[in-house]
Design a protein around this motif. Structure first.
Motif, mmCIF file in Angstrom:
data_model
loop_
_atom_site.group_PDB
_atom_site.id
_atom_site.type_symbol
_atom_site.label_atom_id
_atom_site.label_comp_id
_atom_site.label_asym_id
_atom_site.label_seq_id
_atom_site.Cartn_x
_atom_site.Cartn_y
_atom_site.Cartn_z
ATOM 1 N N VAL A 325 0.838 -1.198 0.000
ATOM 2 C CA VAL A 325 0.000 0.000 0.000
ATOM 3 C C VAL A 325 0.875 1.251 0.000
ATOM 4 C CG1 VAL A 325 -1.775 1.289 1.236
ATOM 5 C CG2 VAL A 325 -1.874 -1.210 1.172
ATOM 6 N N VAL A 326 1.926 1.244 0.792
ATOM 7 C CA VAL A 326 2.830 2.396 0.841
ATOM 8 C C VAL A 326 3.484 2.614 -0.517
ATOM 9 C CG1 VAL A 326 4.971 3.293 1.827
ATOM 10 C CG2 VAL A 326 3.273 2.222 3.316
ATOM 11 N N LYS A 327 3.989 1.563 -1.119
ATOM 12 C CA LYS A 327 4.669 1.677 -2.411
ATOM 13 C C LYS A 327 3.722 2.173 -3.488
ATOM 14 C CE LYS A 327 7.188 -1.039 -5.869
ATOM 15 N NZ LYS A 327 7.715 -2.383 -6.226
ATOM 16 N N GLU A 328 2.526 1.578 -3.577
ATOM 17 C CA GLU A 328 1.554 1.987 -4.593
ATOM 18 C C GLU A 328 1.018 3.384 -4.299
ATOM 19 O OE1 GLU A 328 0.081 0.267 -7.451
ATOM 20 O OE2 GLU A 328 2.042 -0.667 -7.190
ATOM 21 N N GLY A 329 0.692 3.631 -3.027
ATOM 22 C CA GLY A 329 0.092 4.906 -2.658
ATOM 23 C C GLY A 329 1.016 6.089 -2.842
ATOM 24 N N ALA A 330 2.316 5.849 -2.789
ATOM 25 C CA ALA A 330 3.284 6.940 -2.951
ATOM 26 C C ALA A 330 3.406 7.391 -4.401
ATOM 27 C CB ALA A 330 4.648 6.498 -2.435
ATOM 28 N N GLN A 331 2.908 6.608 -5.326
ATOM 29 C CA GLN A 331 3.064 6.933 -6.738
ATOM 30 C C GLN A 331 2.165 8.079 -7.193
ATOM 31 O OE1 GLN A 331 2.905 3.465 -9.278
ATOM 32 N NE2 GLN A 331 4.009 2.213 -7.774
ATOM 33 N N SER A 332 0.942 8.135 -6.646
ATOM 34 C CA SER A 332 0.028 9.211 -7.043
ATOM 35 C C SER A 332 -1.139 9.289 -6.066
ATOM 36 C CB SER A 332 -0.515 8.992 -8.464
ATOM 37 O OG SER A 332 -1.412 7.888 -8.483
ATOM 38 N N LYS A 333 -1.759 10.445 -6.043
ATOM 39 C CA LYS A 333 -2.929 10.614 -5.175
ATOM 40 C C LYS A 333 -4.069 9.720 -5.633
ATOM 41 C CE LYS A 333 -5.870 14.242 -3.208
ATOM 42 N NZ LYS A 333 -6.122 15.708 -3.148
ATOM 43 N N GLN A 334 -4.216 9.540 -6.933
ATOM 44 C CA GLN A 334 -5.280 8.691 -7.468
ATOM 45 C C GLN A 334 -5.128 7.250 -6.988
ATOM 46 O OE1 GLN A 334 -5.349 8.463 -11.750
ATOM 47 N NE2 GLN A 334 -7.409 7.597 -11.810
ATOM 48 N N LYS A 335 -3.899 6.721 -7.038
ATOM 49 C CA LYS A 335 -3.674 5.357 -6.567
ATOM 50 C C LYS A 335 -3.908 5.240 -5.066
ATOM 51 C CE LYS A 335 -0.537 3.761 -10.199
ATOM 52 N NZ LYS A 335 0.763 3.106 -10.506
ATOM 53 N N ARG A 336 -3.518 6.286 -4.358
ATOM 54 C CA ARG A 336 -3.718 6.273 -2.908
ATOM 55 C C ARG A 336 -5.201 6.264 -2.559
ATOM 56 N NH1 ARG A 336 -0.459 9.821 -2.354
ATOM 57 N NH2 ARG A 336 -1.554 11.713 -1.724
ATOM 58 N N ARG A 337 -5.999 7.054 -3.261
ATOM 59 C CA ARG A 337 -7.436 7.102 -2.986
ATOM 60 C C ARG A 337 -8.107 5.773 -3.353
ATOM 61 N NH1 ARG A 337 -5.889 10.146 -0.043
ATOM 62 N NH2 ARG A 337 -6.019 12.411 -0.074
ATOM 63 N N ARG A 338 -7.646 5.127 -4.420
ATOM 64 C CA ARG A 338 -8.187 3.820 -4.789
ATOM 65 C C ARG A 338 -7.963 2.817 -3.665
ATOM 66 N NH1 ARG A 338 -6.674 -1.124 -6.512
ATOM 67 N NH2 ARG A 338 -4.435 -0.673 -6.407
ATOM 68 N N LEU A 339 -6.747 2.810 -3.141
ATOM 69 C CA LEU A 339 -6.430 1.876 -2.071
ATOM 70 C C LEU A 339 -7.157 2.216 -0.784
ATOM 71 C CD1 LEU A 339 -2.641 1.442 -2.851
ATOM 72 C CD2 LEU A 339 -4.357 -0.384 -2.851
#
Length: 402
Positions: A325-339
């Motif tokens: 989650v940290v790795k994916e969420g750090a890539q973009s706000k959109q990915k973070r909101r999805r997670l």
């Protein structure tokens, strides 16, 4: 007429927490439950815990042009998106498709026929389209016959009548918007009573279900079904509920969506409606620190944690690897909101499942209202709805909206 195959095992002694078991075809769902926004899932995501799965929510907006192009074979965008979502589900899970009709006029016959064909293919329930733009256009002055409401009601009747002809064995779910006036909702519940509808979707359009204004609409609905003597045969699904806003005193945001389970709702869905503010305001938002919004079952609230701290903050019951989650969420706000959507849907689903045993033991009201994120106003809302429900059980054909 097809009733939901519902077994109501118990109601809480205070508030209105139902404990039900729903059977649709060969699928079984125990409630209270939290729906999973299955469209958000990706191949790399883990399988969610058994405690949180059972209901998949699939949501899409459609307009007249999109429906026409699809009917005429000029596009397959709607079918393709629904199929992609269904492909992410598992056998034995209940799939519920919601189509939000974006026109400010009634649903036409040919549109109803096409939508019913879509729902019959991809959904286990035929949900009356969410006519949120018409609901917003309705004046809230208790006038039952405004033009927008007439269009809204016409669309409802067209859909139900068409569904009965094309899919006579399907379960139909009627939709109600608390943006309608008292008079409108009273009239609409009369429509559903005459049409013998027993499953209801509350499309909250990003409103807070536990607020005084919304309770003033939900309470008469619960009184209505109690007066009709069908309280053990119905199902209530809430979608597009406000998740709640930050409470400065608490330092967190009370989970107003999940808290709506105490108002008689059985399944809580996601909020798909964006905030009603200019798009440019979203672009201007620059985060000084990267945070992750995390549901906390012990408080029934969401709190902001630093994304980097998630390995220490994510509950052990989560199926998600915090490092992922940290790795994916750090890539973009959109990915973070999805997670955030998926992580919190699982955690809220677990909380809803734990609530089932508390309803059975008679401790649900005390347990929920003792949590920090459930404010006294919410407990009052629970009792207001329960009082109306109890009053309805003692009524016989009286006006539910007096």
């Amino acid at each position: 007429m097809v009733r939901p195959n519902v077994t109501t095992e118990s109601f809480s002694n205070n508030g209105l927490f139902p404990r039900r078991r729903l059977h649709v075809s060969d699928k079984t769902v125990d409630t209270p439950a939290k729906a999973i926004p299955v469209s958000k899932r990706r191949d790399d995501d883990p399988e969610l815990s058994d405690e949180s799965t059972g209901v998949n929510e699939i949501y899409r907006t459609v307009d007249a042009q999109q429906l026409r192009e699809e009917r005429q074979g000029e596009s397959d965008a709607i079918r393709s998106s629904l199929q992609r979502a269904v492909n992410k589900t598992n056998d034995g899970e209940l799939n519920v498709v919601f189509l939000a009709f974006e026109e400010t006029r009634a649903l036409q016959q040919v549109e109803a026929e096409f939508i019913i064909d879509l729902l019959g293919t991809y959904s286990d329930v035929l949900v009356t389209p969410l006519q949120y733009k018409l609901a917003r256009a309705v004046e809230t002055d208790d006038e039952a016959e405004t033009v927008p409401y007439q269009e809204y009601r016409t669309g409802v009747n067209t859909f139900i009548d068409t569904a009965r002809k094309l899919q006579p064995e399907a379960l139909i779910m009627g939709t109600v918007s608390p943006r309608l006036s008292w008079e409108n909702v009273q009239d609409l519940m009369g429509v559903y009573e005459r049409q013998e509808i027993y499953a209801y979707c509350l499309n909250m359009d990003r409103l807070k279900a536990t607020s005084k204004r919304q309770v003033s609409v939900i309470e008469p609905m619960m009184r209505n079904i109690a007066r009709r003597g069908i309280e053990e045969d119905v199902l209530f699904y809430g979608i597009n509920l406000s998740a709640g806003s930050n409470d400065a005193e608490l330092g967190m945001a009370p989970a107003a969506d999940l808290a709506a389970l105490g108002l008689g709702l059985d399944i809580i869905g996601e909020c798909h409606v964006p905030p009603r503010r200019p798009p440019e305001t979203f672009d201007d938002e620059e985060e000084e620190t990267v945070t992750f919004e995390l549901f906390d079952e012990t408080s029934f609230a969401r709190r902001e944690v630093l994304l980097a701290d998630l390995p220490q903050e994510l509950p052990a019951d989560s199926s998600f690897d915090p490092e992922y989650v940290v790795k994916e969420g750090a890539q973009s706000k959109q990915k973070r909101r999805r997670l955030e959507k998926l992580v919190n849907a699982e955690l809220m689903g677990q909380a809803a499942t734990h609530l089932q045993s508390e309803i059975e033991s008679g401790t649900a009201f005390q347990s929920v209202t003792s949590k920090r994120g459930v404010r006294p106003q919410t407990a009052t809302a629970y009792q207001t709805v329960r009082d109306g429900f109890d009053d309805g059980q003692n009524q016989s054909g009286l006006d539910d909206f007096i």
